[in-house]
Design a protein around this motif. Sequence first.
Motif, PDB file in Angstrom:
ATOM      1  N   PHE A  24       0.840  -1.190   0.000  1.00  0.00           N
ATOM      2  CA  PHE A  24       0.000   0.000   0.000  1.00  0.00           C
ATOM      3  C   PHE A  24       0.881   1.249   0.000  1.00  0.00           C
ATOM      4  CE2 PHE A  24      -1.744   3.476   2.518  1.00  0.00           C
ATOM      5  CZ  PHE A  24      -2.885   3.783   1.791  1.00  0.00           C
ATOM      6  N   VAL A  25       0.554   2.193  -0.887  1.00  0.00           N
ATOM      7  CA  VAL A  25       1.286   3.456  -0.990  1.00  0.00           C
ATOM      8  C   VAL A  25       0.281   4.568  -1.241  1.00  0.00           C
ATOM      9  CG1 VAL A  25       2.903   4.821  -2.369  1.00  0.00           C
ATOM     10  CG2 VAL A  25       3.448   2.461  -1.806  1.00  0.00           C
ATOM     11  N   ILE A  26       0.485   5.691  -0.572  1.00  0.00           N
ATOM     12  CA  ILE A  26      -0.310   6.893  -0.837  1.00  0.00           C
ATOM     13  C   ILE A  26       0.646   8.049  -1.088  1.00  0.00           C
ATOM     14  CG2 ILE A  26      -0.496   7.519   1.608  1.00  0.00           C
ATOM     15  CD1 ILE A  26      -3.310   8.632   0.966  1.00  0.00           C
ATOM     16  N   GLY A  27       0.264   8.953  -1.989  1.00  0.00           N
ATOM     17  CA  GLY A  27       1.139  10.070  -2.325  1.00  0.00           C
ATOM     18  C   GLY A  27       0.369  11.204  -2.973  1.00  0.00           C
ATOM     19  N   LEU A  28       1.097  12.217  -3.403  1.00  0.00           N
ATOM     20  CA  LEU A  28       0.516  13.437  -3.955  1.00  0.00           C
ATOM     21  C   LEU A  28       0.682  13.498  -5.471  1.00  0.00           C
ATOM     22  CD1 LEU A  28       1.936  15.972  -1.337  1.00  0.00           C
ATOM     23  CD2 LEU A  28      -0.244  14.733  -1.253  1.00  0.00           C
ATOM     24  N   ILE A  29      -0.299  14.095  -6.124  1.00  0.00           N
ATOM     25  CA  ILE A  29      -0.248  14.361  -7.561  1.00  0.00           C
ATOM     26  C   ILE A  29       0.066  15.837  -7.744  1.00  0.00           C
ATOM     27  CG2 ILE A  29      -1.518  14.331  -9.741  1.00  0.00           C
ATOM     28  CD1 ILE A  29      -3.320  12.184  -8.552  1.00  0.00           C
ATOM     29  N   LEU A  30       1.179  16.143  -8.409  1.00  0.00           N
ATOM     30  CA  LEU A  30       1.611  17.521  -8.615  1.00  0.00           C
ATOM     31  C   LEU A  30       1.429  17.901 -10.069  1.00  0.00           C
ATOM     32  CD1 LEU A  30       4.984  17.313  -6.634  1.00  0.00           C
ATOM     33  CD2 LEU A  30       2.658  17.546  -5.745  1.00  0.00           C
ATOM     34  N   GLY A  31       0.907  19.094 -10.326  1.00  0.00           N
ATOM     35  CA  GLY A  31       0.712  19.481 -11.719  1.00  0.00           C
ATOM     36  C   GLY A  31       0.218  20.897 -11.886  1.00  0.00           C
ATOM     37  N   GLN A  32      -0.241  21.168 -13.088  1.00  0.00           N
ATOM     38  CA  GLN A  32      -0.678  22.512 -13.475  1.00  0.00           C
ATOM     39  C   GLN A  32      -1.976  22.425 -14.272  1.00  0.00           C
ATOM     40  OE1 GLN A  32       1.162  25.105 -16.850  1.00  0.00           O
ATOM     41  NE2 GLN A  32       2.197  25.759 -14.976  1.00  0.00           N
ATOM     42  N   THR A  33      -2.911  23.299 -13.939  1.00  0.00           N
ATOM     43  CA  THR A  33      -4.192  23.370 -14.642  1.00  0.00           C
ATOM     44  C   THR A  33      -4.321  24.722 -15.320  1.00  0.00           C
ATOM     45  OG1 THR A  33      -5.255  21.896 -13.036  1.00  0.00           O
ATOM     46  CG2 THR A  33      -6.696  23.232 -14.425  1.00  0.00           C
ATOM     47  N   THR A  34      -4.533  24.720 -16.618  1.00  0.00           N
ATOM     48  CA  THR A  34      -4.779  25.956 -17.368  1.00  0.00           C
ATOM     49  C   THR A  34      -6.087  25.791 -18.139  1.00  0.00           C
ATOM     50  OG1 THR A  34      -3.565  25.233 -19.344  1.00  0.00           O
ATOM     51  CG2 THR A  34      -2.300  26.351 -17.613  1.00  0.00           C
ATOM     52  N   SER A  35      -6.510  26.870 -18.786  1.00  0.00           N
ATOM     53  CA  SER A  35      -7.754  26.817 -19.548  1.00  0.00           C
ATOM     54  C   SER A  35      -7.645  25.893 -20.751  1.00  0.00           C
ATOM     55  CB  SER A  35      -8.128  28.230 -20.019  1.00  0.00           C
ATOM     56  OG  SER A  35      -7.076  28.799 -20.792  1.00  0.00           O
ATOM     57  N   ALA A  36      -6.424  25.639 -21.226  1.00  0.00           N
ATOM     58  CA  ALA A  36      -6.235  24.823 -22.423  1.00  0.00           C
ATOM     59  C   ALA A  36      -5.910  23.366 -22.127  1.00  0.00           C
ATOM     60  CB  ALA A  36      -5.126  25.416 -23.295  1.00  0.00           C
ATOM     61  N   ARG A  37      -5.263  23.125 -20.955  1.00  0.00           N
ATOM     62  CA  ARG A  37      -4.776  21.767 -20.735  1.00  0.00           C
ATOM     63  C   ARG A  37      -4.436  21.551 -19.268  1.00  0.00           C
ATOM     64  NH1 ARG A  37      -0.720  18.637 -24.825  1.00  0.00           N
ATOM     65  NH2 ARG A  37       0.146  17.090 -23.421  1.00  0.00           N
TER      66      ARG A  37
END
Length: 467
Positions: A24-37
Motif C-alpha cells: 500500500f502506498v499513498i502520495g501526492l499528484i503535482l501538476g498545473q491546470t490551465t484553460s487549455a490543458r
Amino acid sequence: MVRTVYSPEYCLQYLEQYASKEIFVIGLILGQTTSARENVIHLARTPDEKGSDSASEVSYSSDKTDLLKNLLSVSDAWVADHAKHVTRMLPGGMFVQGIFITSDEDIFDDPNHFSKVKSILNYMYKALNVDQYMYGNCPYSNERLVLHMSTNTKVLTCKTVEVGTANKTGLMKPVEWKFLPKAQQWQRLDCYYEFDEVYPVIVKKSGISVKHQFQQILESAHKTIESSVMFIDGELKDGSEALEQLIKKKKPKSAVTKTSQQEVPKSMHVSLFVPFENSLPETVEYLECDGSIHFSGVVSSSVFMCPKATISEAITAVKQDIIRSLASRFTMHCDALIDDNLLPEEKVCFNEPPRRVLVPVGSLYLCDYLFPGEAPAEALLSVRELLDLQITEADVVCDVETPADTSEFDALDRDASSEELLATPQEASQFMYITGICFAMFVLVVSILIHYYDSIVEVIGKLLSRT
C-alpha cells in the motif's frame, strides 16, 4: 465532457514500481491546470509516518518505522502536512492536484474507503487554505484527482472528488488519464523582483512578534505585486494571447524546420512595474514607531508554463511564485527562531531568511530553500523525503540567488558608539518634521519667482537702462 489529464510516461512506471511489490502506498499528484490543458508533472509518495503524540510534531524521515498497511490507517493530518511542505517547493502556477493510491482494495466502490479518501482530501484542502499567500489550493477548480492502481490487477482508475463544499455525497466524475511517451514542452519565464522597503515596528506590551511583522510585509508586498504590470521580453502583451504564439512570432520563417521545432524554447524575461499612483498610500497617518525593518533583497522567480497557456495565466503564475516564495521563507525563518517574541538588545539586528535553489524534476525545475551556511546536500534530503526523487548534488542549481552581503551590518559596532548613531523615535520624527518645513519654504520661494518672473525681468531692465 470527460476531463483529460496528461502526464509523462515515467509516472506510470513509478506506479507500477510500487504496485508490483503489492504494497500500500499513498502520495501526492503535482501538476498545473490551465484553460487549455491539465498537466501532471510528478507523483510524490508520502513518507511513512513516525509515531508522534500530536499532528504539530510531525517530521519526515526515511526510516520506515511505521509502515502503513491500508488506506484506513492513514493519518489525514500527515498527508496534509506533506502537501504543505511540497507546496513550498512548487513554482507559481503549480499545485497539489490530488492523491494517488496503490492498494488491493477497491477504494471507489467500498463506502468506508471512499469516505476515507474524501476525509483526506478535505483535510488537505482546509490545511492548505489557512495561509492565503502560500496559494496552496488551485483557484480554478474544487475538484481533486484520485488516481488508483490495483496491486492485484494492475488496472489504473482515475476520478475526481469535489472538496471544500457542503456536498456530502462526494459525487465522483471519471477522468481520462493519458501518458505521454515524450517529455512535455514547458515555457520558462524568469523574473528577478527587487525589494527595498522600510516598515515601521511598534513594540507592544507583549513585545515584538516576528511572525506578525512578516505578515504585514507579506500583505504590503501582495498589494504591490498585484497592482504591478508585467512585461515579457520588454513588451506589454495581450493577456488573451497564448505563449506559443509569442514563440512563433520570434522565430523567423526560415528557421521553422523539424530540428528547430524540437529545440527547447528559450526562457522569457519578465519585468514587473508598479504604477506610481498605486505605490502611494491613499491616506497618510502620523505614526510614532519604536524602530523599523529594512526589507531588502532580490527574489528569483522561475515559472514553467504549458505553451498553450495564456499570457494572463502566466502573469498570475509569476505573481503567485514571488508571494509564495516569500511566504515559504518567512514561515521557515519563523519556525527556526527560538523565540518569536523577539526584542533584541542590539540597536541593529540582521536576519537572513533562506535563499532559493532549483532542483530538477523531469524536464522542469522545482525549488528548495537553504539557510545560511547550508550546503546543496541539504536540498537532496528534502527532495528524497518529500518528492521521492534521487538526484545528485551537482543537479542542484545554487546560483539563482546569492547569499546576502552583510558587510555594511558587520561594520556597525554592537556597543554604545553604534547607539549614538541611531536617533530615538522622537528625534527621528523631529528631524523629518524640520526637513519638511525647509523643503516647503524652498518650494514656496521657487513658485513665487516663477509666478512673478515677467515683472521681475521688467524691473531689472528698467534699472539697467537708468544706469
